[in-house]
Scaffold this motif. Structure first.
Motif, PDB file in Angstrom:
ATOM      1  N   ILE A   1      -7.115  -6.208   0.847  1.00  0.00           N
ATOM      2  CA  ILE A   1      -5.939  -6.595   1.622  1.00  0.00           C
ATOM      3  C   ILE A   1      -5.692  -5.608   2.754  1.00  0.00           C
ATOM      4  CG2 ILE A   1      -3.419  -6.832   1.514  1.00  0.00           C
ATOM      5  CD1 ILE A   1      -3.875  -7.943  -1.388  1.00  0.00           C
ATOM      6  N   VAL A   2      -5.731  -4.320   2.448  1.00  0.00           N
ATOM      7  CA  VAL A   2      -5.479  -3.293   3.464  1.00  0.00           C
ATOM      8  C   VAL A   2      -6.573  -3.316   4.536  1.00  0.00           C
ATOM      9  CG1 VAL A   2      -5.334  -0.800   3.858  1.00  0.00           C
ATOM     10  CG2 VAL A   2      -4.068  -1.847   1.983  1.00  0.00           C
ATOM     11  N   SER A   3      -7.795  -3.520   4.129  1.00  0.00           N
ATOM     12  CA  SER A   3      -8.887  -3.615   5.103  1.00  0.00           C
ATOM     13  C   SER A   3      -8.631  -4.762   6.077  1.00  0.00           C
ATOM     14  CB  SER A   3     -10.214  -3.822   4.368  1.00  0.00           C
ATOM     15  OG  SER A   3     -11.263  -3.973   5.289  1.00  0.00           O
ATOM     16  N   ALA A   4      -8.213  -5.898   5.553  1.00  0.00           N
ATOM     17  CA  ALA A   4      -7.914  -7.047   6.408  1.00  0.00           C
ATOM     18  C   ALA A   4      -6.739  -6.751   7.337  1.00  0.00           C
ATOM     19  CB  ALA A   4      -7.615  -8.279   5.550  1.00  0.00           C
ATOM     20  N   ILE A   5      -5.699  -6.111   6.815  1.00  0.00           N
ATOM     21  CA  ILE A   5      -4.531  -5.770   7.638  1.00  0.00           C
ATOM     22  C   ILE A   5      -4.940  -4.843   8.786  1.00  0.00           C
ATOM     23  CG2 ILE A   5      -2.361  -4.459   7.663  1.00  0.00           C
ATOM     24  CD1 ILE A   5      -1.816  -5.610   4.841  1.00  0.00           C
ATOM     25  N   ILE A   6      -5.720  -3.838   8.478  1.00  0.00           N
ATOM     26  CA  ILE A   6      -6.162  -2.888   9.509  1.00  0.00           C
ATOM     27  C   ILE A   6      -6.990  -3.602  10.570  1.00  0.00           C
ATOM     28  CG2 ILE A   6      -7.642  -0.879   9.944  1.00  0.00           C
ATOM     29  CD1 ILE A   6      -6.660   0.194   7.176  1.00  0.00           C
ATOM     30  N   ASP A   7      -7.915  -4.456  10.139  1.00  0.00           N
ATOM     31  CA  ASP A   7      -8.744  -5.199  11.093  1.00  0.00           C
ATOM     32  C   ASP A   7      -7.906  -6.134  11.960  1.00  0.00           C
ATOM     33  OD1 ASP A   7     -10.972  -3.921  10.110  1.00  0.00           O
ATOM     34  OD2 ASP A   7     -11.699  -5.645   8.966  1.00  0.00           O
ATOM     35  N   MET A   8      -6.962  -6.836  11.331  1.00  0.00           N
ATOM     36  CA  MET A   8      -6.100  -7.750  12.083  1.00  0.00           C
ATOM     37  C   MET A   8      -5.297  -6.979  13.126  1.00  0.00           C
ATOM     38  SD  MET A   8      -4.830 -10.029   8.840  1.00  0.00           S
ATOM     39  CE  MET A   8      -3.494 -10.814   9.723  1.00  0.00           C
ATOM     40  N   PHE A   9      -4.739  -5.859  12.722  1.00  0.00           N
ATOM     41  CA  PHE A   9      -3.941  -5.045  13.639  1.00  0.00           C
ATOM     42  C   PHE A   9      -4.802  -4.564  14.807  1.00  0.00           C
ATOM     43  CE2 PHE A   9      -2.136  -1.058  15.142  1.00  0.00           C
ATOM     44  CZ  PHE A   9      -0.815  -1.417  15.342  1.00  0.00           C
ATOM     45  N   SER A  10      -6.018  -4.114  14.512  1.00  0.00           N
ATOM     46  CA  SER A  10      -6.887  -3.594  15.581  1.00  0.00           C
ATOM     47  C   SER A  10      -7.323  -4.688  16.552  1.00  0.00           C
ATOM     48  CB  SER A  10      -8.109  -2.889  14.983  1.00  0.00           C
ATOM     49  OG  SER A  10      -8.988  -3.819  14.397  1.00  0.00           O
ATOM     50  N   LYS A  11      -7.276  -5.944  16.114  1.00  0.00           N
ATOM     51  CA  LYS A  11      -7.636  -7.074  16.974  1.00  0.00           C
ATOM     52  C   LYS A  11      -6.400  -7.748  17.574  1.00  0.00           C
ATOM     53  CE  LYS A  11     -11.772  -7.977  14.285  1.00  0.00           C
ATOM     54  NZ  LYS A  11     -12.360  -8.825  13.235  1.00  0.00           N
ATOM     55  N   ASN A  12      -5.248  -7.090  17.439  1.00  0.00           N
ATOM     56  CA  ASN A  12      -3.975  -7.608  17.959  1.00  0.00           C
ATOM     57  C   ASN A  12      -3.606  -8.972  17.383  1.00  0.00           C
ATOM     58  OD1 ASN A  12      -3.311  -5.374  19.629  1.00  0.00           O
ATOM     59  ND2 ASN A  12      -4.828  -6.094  21.100  1.00  0.00           N
ATOM     60  N   LYS A  13      -4.040  -9.237  16.166  1.00  0.00           N
ATOM     61  CA  LYS A  13      -3.632 -10.457  15.473  1.00  0.00           C
ATOM     62  C   LYS A  13      -2.295 -10.194  14.785  1.00  0.00           C
ATOM     63  CE  LYS A  13      -8.223 -12.286  14.329  1.00  0.00           C
ATOM     64  NZ  LYS A  13      -9.087 -12.683  13.194  1.00  0.00           N
ATOM     65  N   PRO A  14      -1.476 -11.212  14.627  1.00  0.00           N
ATOM     66  CA  PRO A  14      -0.220 -11.006  13.904  1.00  0.00           C
ATOM     67  C   PRO A  14      -0.496 -10.639  12.447  1.00  0.00           C
ATOM     68  CG  PRO A  14      -0.573 -13.342  14.341  1.00  0.00           C
ATOM     69  CD  PRO A  14      -1.652 -12.595  15.051  1.00  0.00           C
ATOM     70  N   VAL A  15       0.234  -9.655  11.956  1.00  0.00           N
ATOM     71  CA  VAL A  15       0.075  -9.216  10.573  1.00  0.00           C
ATOM     72  C   VAL A  15       1.292  -9.698   9.791  1.00  0.00           C
ATOM     73  CG1 VAL A  15      -0.189  -7.236   9.033  1.00  0.00           C
ATOM     74  CG2 VAL A  15      -1.290  -7.205  11.278  1.00  0.00           C
TER      75      VAL A  15
END
Length: 79
Positions: A43-57
């Motif tokens: 879950i945290v890995s996905a959150i970090i990746d989403m944030f780095s790609k400017n996707k809504p978290v």
């Protein structure tokens, strides 16, 4: 004590999903390896990746991200 650690991990993840300030504060300070539970690591890995790609978290986009990675069930399923 293991259950307590997992509860703390869930609290951190929940805070990141509902509070933008918590997300901004935590995002540069945590890594998936900081989490004991492998589900929480995913879950945290996905959150970090989403944030780095400017996707809504947020919860719905996180579920979509985990599903696209084929990790939704490994991360605990729909939550």
């Amino acid at each position: 004590m293991k259950g307590v650690k997992v509860d703390i991990e869930k609290t951190i993840i929940g805070s990141m999903l509902i509070d933008q300030n918590a997300l901004l504060e935590a995002i540069d300070q945590i890594t998936p390896d900081d989490f004991r539970d492998t589900r929480n690591q995913k879950i945290v890995s996905a959150i970090i990746d989403m944030f780095s790609k400017n996707k809504p978290v947020e919860l719905t986009s996180l579920q979509t991200e985990l599903s696209e990675r084929g990790q939704l069930e490994k991360a605990g399923g729909v939550f």
